[in-house]
Design a protein around this motif. Structure first.
Motif, PDB file in Angstrom:
ATOM      1  N   ASP A 122     -10.342  -7.234 -18.098  1.00 41.01           N
ATOM      2  CA  ASP A 122     -11.039  -6.017 -18.205  1.00 41.01           C
ATOM      3  C   ASP A 122     -10.067  -4.989 -18.619  1.00 41.01           C
ATOM      4  N   GLY A 123      -9.097  -5.343 -18.896  1.00 42.59           N
ATOM      5  CA  GLY A 123      -7.955  -4.185 -19.452  1.00 42.59           C
ATOM      6  C   GLY A 123      -6.981  -4.024 -18.288  1.00 42.59           C
ATOM      7  N   GLY A 124      -7.050  -4.516 -17.198  1.00 40.70           N
ATOM      8  CA  GLY A 124      -6.323  -4.143 -16.242  1.00 40.70           C
ATOM      9  C   GLY A 124      -4.821  -5.003 -15.957  1.00 40.70           C
ATOM     10  N   HIS A 125      -4.203  -4.902 -14.687  1.00 39.89           N
ATOM     11  CA  HIS A 125      -2.977  -5.267 -14.263  1.00 39.89           C
ATOM     12  C   HIS A 125      -3.234  -6.800 -13.900  1.00 39.89           C
ATOM     13  N   LEU A 173      -2.343   2.918  -4.982  1.00 42.16           N
ATOM     14  CA  LEU A 173      -3.057   3.803  -5.923  1.00 42.16           C
ATOM     15  C   LEU A 173      -2.206   3.980  -6.984  1.00 42.16           C
ATOM     16  N   ASP A 174      -1.187   4.346  -7.060  1.00 43.92           N
ATOM     17  CA  ASP A 174      -0.182   4.866  -8.159  1.00 43.92           C
ATOM     18  C   ASP A 174       0.230   3.675  -9.009  1.00 43.92           C
ATOM     19  N   ASN A 175       0.301   2.545  -8.327  1.00 49.72           N
ATOM     20  CA  ASN A 175       1.018   1.428  -9.234  1.00 49.72           C
ATOM     21  C   ASN A 175       0.165   0.058  -8.775  1.00 49.72           C
ATOM     22  N   PRO A 176      -0.644  -0.121  -9.934  1.00 51.20           N
ATOM     23  CA  PRO A 176      -0.729   0.502 -11.219  1.00 51.20           C
ATOM     24  C   PRO A 176      -1.495   1.785 -11.096  1.00 51.20           C
ATOM     25  N   ASP A 177      -1.674   2.322 -12.440  1.00 51.37           N
ATOM     26  CA  ASP A 177      -2.546   3.463 -12.397  1.00 51.37           C
ATOM     27  C   ASP A 177      -3.856   3.082 -12.199  1.00 51.37           C
ATOM     28  N   PRO A 178      -5.061   4.168 -12.254  1.00 46.80           N
ATOM     29  CA  PRO A 178      -6.224   3.582 -11.841  1.00 46.80           C
ATOM     30  C   PRO A 178      -6.971   2.629 -12.857  1.00 46.80           C
ATOM     31  N   ASP A 179      -6.524   2.387 -14.289  1.00 45.36           N
ATOM     32  CA  ASP A 179      -7.155   1.635 -15.229  1.00 45.36           C
ATOM     33  C   ASP A 179      -6.325   0.392 -14.859  1.00 45.36           C
ATOM     34  N   GLY A 180      -5.169   0.219 -14.265  1.00 44.46           N
ATOM     35  CA  GLY A 180      -4.665  -0.919 -13.967  1.00 44.46           C
ATOM     36  C   GLY A 180      -5.364  -1.742 -12.974  1.00 44.46           C
ATOM     37  N   TRP A 181      -6.116  -1.096 -11.944  1.00 42.30           N
ATOM     38  CA  TRP A 181      -6.824  -1.767 -11.086  1.00 42.30           C
ATOM     39  C   TRP A 181      -7.986  -2.318 -11.387  1.00 42.30           C
ATOM     40  N   ALA A 227     -13.733  -9.012  -8.203  1.00 47.30           N
ATOM     41  CA  ALA A 227     -14.524  -8.560  -6.939  1.00 47.30           C
ATOM     42  C   ALA A 227     -13.396  -8.214  -5.909  1.00 47.30           C
ATOM     43  N   VAL A 228     -12.391  -8.980  -5.574  1.00 47.74           N
ATOM     44  CA  VAL A 228     -11.368  -8.790  -4.818  1.00 47.74           C
ATOM     45  C   VAL A 228     -10.423  -7.691  -5.227  1.00 47.74           C
ATOM     46  N   VAL A 229     -10.041  -7.489  -6.222  1.00 46.56           N
ATOM     47  CA  VAL A 229      -9.240  -6.339  -6.941  1.00 46.56           C
ATOM     48  C   VAL A 229     -10.071  -5.005  -6.520  1.00 46.56           C
ATOM     49  N   GLY A 230     -11.359  -5.037  -6.681  1.00 41.94           N
ATOM     50  CA  GLY A 230     -11.909  -3.824  -6.598  1.00 41.94           C
ATOM     51  C   GLY A 230     -12.151  -3.325  -5.100  1.00 41.94           C
ATOM     52  N   ALA A 231     -12.246  -4.351  -4.162  1.00 41.29           N
ATOM     53  CA  ALA A 231     -12.383  -4.358  -2.761  1.00 41.29           C
ATOM     54  C   ALA A 231     -10.891  -3.686  -2.254  1.00 41.29           C
ATOM     55  N   VAL A 232     -10.033  -4.350  -2.763  1.00 43.39           N
ATOM     56  CA  VAL A 232      -8.600  -3.619  -2.382  1.00 43.39           C
ATOM     57  C   VAL A 232      -8.291  -2.178  -2.799  1.00 43.39           C
ATOM     58  N   HIS A 233      -8.748  -1.871  -3.990  1.00 39.32           N
ATOM     59  CA  HIS A 233      -8.542  -0.660  -4.486  1.00 39.32           C
ATOM     60  C   HIS A 233      -9.590   0.295  -3.748  1.00 39.32           C
TER      61      HIS A 233
END
Length: 215
Positions: free
Chosen positions: A165-168, A152-160, A181-187
């Motif tokens: 969309d500006g993420g990692h 949750l801290d790596n990357p920061d919330p915006d990076g998820w 969809a997968v990135v959101g579900a893992v987060h």
């Protein structure tokens, strides 16, 4: 005589029907048992991919709890608890991304006790587009490995999020909805684990099936 012959034939046909039904029932039972064993072996293999053997010494299938939380997706989910020398060492969470391009995508997410991802795998079947969205499968692409070591801290919330969309995280050429969809579900699964970690390991384990699947 004719009536006797008809009666005899009816009895023979009835016995034949009973015998056939019994044989089909036995065959079906044997088939169901084999299907269940195959499913169990596939699950064991999948769990091993996201929870390495050097992170636990218990049998994951024997140490599981049933949970239900919107962060993990709709419906009931199973969490498989990992332990080393009896102490909690991580967990494998079932999670669902409801917003895949072709519908829901089921996942398993392995995490250590600090909430770092040990592995993620897509659980078949799914309806993502062949050659595009199906790159979430390990056998089609290394993309799913990009979650390893993340938290949750790596990357920061915006990076998820995906890079579009500006993420990692990378997305796929011509297919952004699936990785998003997968990135959101893992987060969300990581958020669930952080919030419920202690309760998960305090809960009693579900009864396990004592039947074994021998070759």
């Amino acid at each position: 005589m004719i009536r006797q012959a008809v009666t005899r034939n009816a009895v023979i046909l009835g016995l034949f029907a009973i015998g056939t039904a019994a044989a089909l029932a036995l065959t079906n039972q044997a088939t169901l048992a084999r299907v269940e064993c195959n499913r169990q072996q596939a699950l064991i293999g999948s769990l091993a991919q996201v929870m390495p053997a050097d992170h636990h010494d218990n049998v994951l299938l024997d140490d599981r709890v049933a949970v239900r939380d919107p962060l993990l997706g709709r419906g009931g989910k199973t969490v498989y608890r990992a332990r080393g020398d009896g102490a909690p060492s991580g967990a494998v969470l079932e999670a669902t991304a409801p917003d895949g391009y072709g519908g829901a995508i089921n996942l398993i997410v392995g995490v250590d006790m600090d909430g770092r991802v040990l592995g993620v795998r897509a659980v078949p079947p799914h309806n993502e587009t062949p050659g595009l969205g199906d790159k979430i499968e390990r056998r089609k692409s290394d993309w799913i490995l990009s979650f390893n070591g993340k938290s949750l801290d790596n990357p920061d919330p915006d990076g998820w999020a995906v890079k579009k969309d500006g993420g990692h995280f990378d997305s796929f050429t011509g297919a952004t909805i699936t990785p998003r969809a997968v990135v959101g579900a893992v987060h969300r699964a990581l958020r669930y684990f952080r919030a419920h970690r202690e309760a998960l390991f305090a809960a009693p384990a579900l009864p396990h099936n004592t039947e074994t699947c021998d070759g």
